[in-house]
Design a protein around this motif. Structure first.
Motif, mmCIF file in Angstrom:
data_model
loop_
_atom_site.group_PDB
_atom_site.id
_atom_site.type_symbol
_atom_site.label_atom_id
_atom_site.label_comp_id
_atom_site.label_asym_id
_atom_site.label_seq_id
_atom_site.Cartn_x
_atom_site.Cartn_y
_atom_site.Cartn_z
ATOM 1 N N GLN A 121 5.518 -3.907 -5.444
ATOM 2 C CA GLN A 121 6.481 -2.892 -5.041
ATOM 3 C C GLN A 121 6.064 -2.097 -3.806
ATOM 4 O O GLN A 121 6.798 -1.249 -3.328
ATOM 5 C CB GLN A 121 6.713 -1.934 -6.216
ATOM 6 C CG GLN A 121 7.508 -2.601 -7.332
ATOM 7 C CD GLN A 121 7.219 -1.970 -8.670
ATOM 8 O OE1 GLN A 121 6.653 -0.892 -8.737
ATOM 9 N NE2 GLN A 121 7.606 -2.630 -9.746
ATOM 10 N N HIS A 122 4.883 -2.369 -3.307
ATOM 11 C CA HIS A 122 4.453 -1.587 -2.146
ATOM 12 C C HIS A 122 5.142 -2.047 -0.872
ATOM 13 O O HIS A 122 5.360 -3.232 -0.673
ATOM 14 C CB HIS A 122 2.947 -1.691 -1.966
ATOM 15 C CG HIS A 122 2.229 -1.056 -3.093
ATOM 16 N ND1 HIS A 122 1.329 -1.712 -3.862
ATOM 17 C CD2 HIS A 122 2.331 0.188 -3.606
ATOM 18 C CE1 HIS A 122 0.897 -0.898 -4.809
ATOM 19 N NE2 HIS A 122 1.495 0.243 -4.675
ATOM 20 N N ILE A 123 5.460 -1.074 -0.052
ATOM 21 C CA ILE A 123 6.140 -1.374 1.203
ATOM 22 C C ILE A 123 5.223 -2.226 2.076
ATOM 23 O O ILE A 123 5.630 -3.228 2.640
ATOM 24 C CB ILE A 123 6.507 -0.063 1.933
ATOM 25 C CG1 ILE A 123 7.500 0.728 1.065
ATOM 26 C CG2 ILE A 123 7.121 -0.364 3.285
ATOM 27 C CD1 ILE A 123 7.537 2.203 1.354
ATOM 28 N N SER A 124 3.954 -1.836 2.129
ATOM 29 C CA SER A 124 3.060 -2.525 3.038
ATOM 30 C C SER A 124 2.286 -3.618 2.320
ATOM 31 O O SER A 124 1.632 -3.386 1.310
ATOM 32 C CB SER A 124 2.085 -1.502 3.638
ATOM 33 O OG SER A 124 0.868 -2.114 3.940
ATOM 34 N N LYS A 125 2.385 -4.828 2.883
ATOM 35 C CA LYS A 125 1.650 -5.971 2.329
ATOM 36 C C LYS A 125 0.146 -5.713 2.459
ATOM 37 O O LYS A 125 -0.629 -6.045 1.566
ATOM 38 C CB LYS A 125 2.062 -7.228 3.098
ATOM 39 C CG LYS A 125 1.487 -8.524 2.577
ATOM 40 C CD LYS A 125 2.230 -9.722 3.164
ATOM 41 C CE LYS A 125 1.458 -11.016 2.951
ATOM 42 N NZ LYS A 125 0.297 -11.169 3.850
ATOM 43 N N GLN A 126 -0.232 -5.088 3.575
ATOM 44 C CA GLN A 126 -1.643 -4.812 3.818
ATOM 45 C C GLN A 126 -2.196 -3.874 2.740
ATOM 46 O O GLN A 126 -3.326 -4.028 2.277
ATOM 47 C CB GLN A 126 -1.801 -4.181 5.210
ATOM 48 C CG GLN A 126 -3.241 -3.909 5.625
ATOM 49 C CD GLN A 126 -4.089 -5.171 5.590
ATOM 50 O OE1 GLN A 126 -3.693 -6.201 6.092
ATOM 51 N NE2 GLN A 126 -5.256 -5.099 4.951
ATOM 52 N N PHE A 127 -1.377 -2.911 2.323
ATOM 53 C CA PHE A 127 -1.796 -1.963 1.303
ATOM 54 C C PHE A 127 -2.056 -2.688 -0.012
ATOM 55 O O PHE A 127 -3.068 -2.467 -0.677
ATOM 56 C CB PHE A 127 -0.730 -0.879 1.146
ATOM 57 C CG PHE A 127 -1.101 0.213 0.185
ATOM 58 C CD1 PHE A 127 -2.427 0.600 0.012
ATOM 59 C CD2 PHE A 127 -0.126 0.868 -0.556
ATOM 60 C CE1 PHE A 127 -2.765 1.615 -0.874
ATOM 61 C CE2 PHE A 127 -0.466 1.877 -1.442
ATOM 62 C CZ PHE A 127 -1.782 2.239 -1.600
ATOM 63 N N ASN A 128 -1.113 -3.570 -0.356
ATOM 64 C CA ASN A 128 -1.309 -4.434 -1.538
ATOM 65 C C ASN A 128 -2.652 -5.124 -1.495
ATOM 66 O O ASN A 128 -3.395 -5.146 -2.477
ATOM 67 C CB ASN A 128 -0.256 -5.546 -1.557
ATOM 68 C CG ASN A 128 0.935 -5.157 -2.383
ATOM 69 O OD1 ASN A 128 0.987 -4.036 -2.882
ATOM 70 N ND2 ASN A 128 1.886 -6.060 -2.507
ATOM 71 N N PRO A 143 -1.988 7.008 0.030
ATOM 72 C CA PRO A 143 -1.223 6.685 -1.180
ATOM 73 C C PRO A 143 -0.798 7.938 -1.942
ATOM 74 O O PRO A 143 -1.426 8.991 -1.827
ATOM 75 C CB PRO A 143 -2.219 5.891 -2.021
ATOM 76 C CG PRO A 143 -3.556 6.349 -1.550
ATOM 77 C CD PRO A 143 -3.401 6.650 -0.096
ATOM 78 N N THR A 144 0.283 7.800 -2.690
ATOM 79 C CA THR A 144 0.736 8.890 -3.567
ATOM 80 C C THR A 144 0.998 8.302 -4.954
ATOM 81 O O THR A 144 0.831 7.119 -5.166
ATOM 82 C CB THR A 144 2.043 9.528 -3.031
ATOM 83 O OG1 THR A 144 3.020 8.498 -2.950
ATOM 84 C CG2 THR A 144 1.837 10.162 -1.669
ATOM 85 N N ALA A 145 1.378 9.171 -5.860
ATOM 86 C CA ALA A 145 1.763 8.782 -7.231
ATOM 87 C C ALA A 145 0.767 7.809 -7.850
ATOM 88 O O ALA A 145 -0.443 8.069 -7.804
ATOM 89 C CB ALA A 145 3.174 8.225 -7.239
ATOM 90 N N SER A 146 1.250 6.699 -8.397
ATOM 91 C CA SER A 146 0.360 5.853 -9.196
ATOM 92 C C SER A 146 -0.699 5.163 -8.324
ATOM 93 O O SER A 146 -1.791 4.859 -8.794
ATOM 94 C CB SER A 146 1.154 4.831 -10.004
ATOM 95 O OG SER A 146 1.520 3.744 -9.197
ATOM 96 N N ASP A 147 -0.380 4.914 -7.039
ATOM 97 C CA ASP A 147 -1.394 4.318 -6.158
ATOM 98 C C ASP A 147 -2.566 5.276 -5.980
ATOM 99 O O ASP A 147 -3.722 4.867 -5.965
ATOM 100 C CB ASP A 147 -0.796 4.015 -4.784
ATOM 101 C CG ASP A 147 0.279 2.950 -4.872
ATOM 102 O OD1 ASP A 147 0.208 2.123 -5.804
ATOM 103 O OD2 ASP A 147 1.188 2.949 -4.023
ATOM 104 N N LEU A 148 -2.238 6.558 -5.853
ATOM 105 C CA LEU A 148 -3.288 7.566 -5.699
ATOM 106 C C LEU A 148 -4.097 7.684 -6.992
ATOM 107 O O LEU A 148 -5.327 7.778 -6.961
ATOM 108 C CB LEU A 148 -2.650 8.915 -5.328
ATOM 109 C CG LEU A 148 -3.592 10.105 -5.167
ATOM 110 C CD1 LEU A 148 -4.691 9.826 -4.154
ATOM 111 C CD2 LEU A 148 -2.802 11.347 -4.749
#
Lengths: 240, 240
Positions: free
Chosen positions: A8-15, A81-86
């Motif tokens: 669900q992350h916008i950024s593939k790199q973040f994933n 990151p925010t919410a659950s990513d954070l």
């Protein structure tokens, strides 16, 4: 961890960053398990080579902690990151601190094992200590499993296992106290066994800490410093 | 911390958030100092009231840890700090974990103190234990001072004090081993003193951890797991 969560992350790199961090935590966890395994074998069987190996390998656990902290700081700075990513990053930061300290305790067990002679080992309640060690290994394995799959219910289950570990620990300590009373001439080796047992018990506490971070990540609730009953409620209560 | 450091932030609200967090860490540090103080007095003088107070007040330290973790998570989510602001938050997250664990060790000292009778105390090397306790109190004070002023050089100085604490600890342990050898009938109280001494030594280790986070914040270098000499170089070397 469920791969779907990452999609669900916008950024593939973040994933990719997150997946890489989780993979590295698992690698660190695997090494710490190996250290505990070796330390326990050295303590129970007197395998000196294993004990030496544990003592000289601790620096690898330390290096992983420093690298992973850096990786988390980078992700915080670049991905914000925010919410659950954070919450995930916060859980990782806390988990690696505990993994590093588990490594320290395993090293301590290994060092104590190197001090002991065969006769010290024979006088010690090694069967009981071995059983405690196996319980602690199961708890660490369970905590790491719960972390990988971010499974709050398993985390509660593993945390509750600490009750059994504590009671095994108490029984060994009573045994060692009797040993000290009966053999005042061999206080130092009995104390070495005592320190090693204490370290095992502390590793159980830290596995429990990791379980608490898993529950924090999954449920967004901080379950430190509350009873097991409350913890179980928080972990399973608000199922949707 | 130097107030000037805060004036460079674009957002006034962010400044206030950071200042408030630092103030709360100081409050938590003050409470932990109080706990250590009470525990030490209970151990050395047998003041039961103090011991009881320490045991029943630990929940306050725990609550502060949870609140401060939440505050840090909020700042990360809402202000998305980078560079030195991010390092500051990371240092705070690590510091409060150690402060909470120092609180746990102080509680343990308080609990052990409650077990002891006057005769147990008289047989123990209480003057030496008191001296170790004072050394540990100075280290904790110094670490919190270094944290407030974000003073890397003071942090190095305090961390190095751990060498002295370790040697005081070793001497007390030797003394207690002799006690166990000479008085096999009073093993449990001697072990209580042993656990309490061990807890004091661990508090010193944790004060040293806090110093390492200060150096990390000020210099951007992770100085965990390196020698004191390397630490001093990192903390003072790249002065500009």
């Amino acid at each position: 961890m469920d791969k779907k969560d990452f999609s669900q992350h916008i950024s593939k790199q973040f994933n990719e960053d997150l997946e890489q961090i989780i993979t590295r935590v698992m690698t660190m966890g695997g090494l710490v398990e190996q250290q505990l395994d070796g330390a326990l074998e050295a303590l129970v069987t007197g395998n000196q080579e294993k004990g030496q190996q544990v003592v000289t390998s601790d620096y690898r656990v330390n290096a992983m902690e420093v690298e992973l902290d850096e990786a988390c700081t980078h992700v915080l700075a670049r991905r914000q990151p925010t919410a659950s990513d954070l919450r995930l990053i916060m859980s990782v930061i806390k988990t690696i601190t505990d993994l590093e300290r588990i490594g320290d305790e395993a090293e301590r067990v290994g060092r104590m094992a190197l001090h002991l002679l065969e006769e010290d080992r024979q006088r010690s309640p090694m069967a009981e200590i071995s059983a405690l060690g196996e319980q602690i290994k199961r708890m660490l394995r369970g905590a790491l499993d719960a972390f990988t799959r971010m499974d709050a219910e398993q985390a509660v289950h593993v945390a509750q296992e600490d009750i059994k570990a504590d009671s095994q620990y108490d029984s060994i300590i009573r045994n060692l106290v009797k040993n000290l009373e009966d053999h005042p001439k061999s206080v130092p080796p009995v104390l070495d066994v005592l320190w090693a047992t204490r370290s095992l018990e502390r590793i159980g506490d830290r596995a429990r800490n990791i379980c608490e971070y898993v529950i924090y990540f999954v449920r967004g609730k901080d379950v430190r410093h509350i009873s097991f009953e409350q913890m179980a409620e928080e972990a399973t209560g608000d199922r949707r």
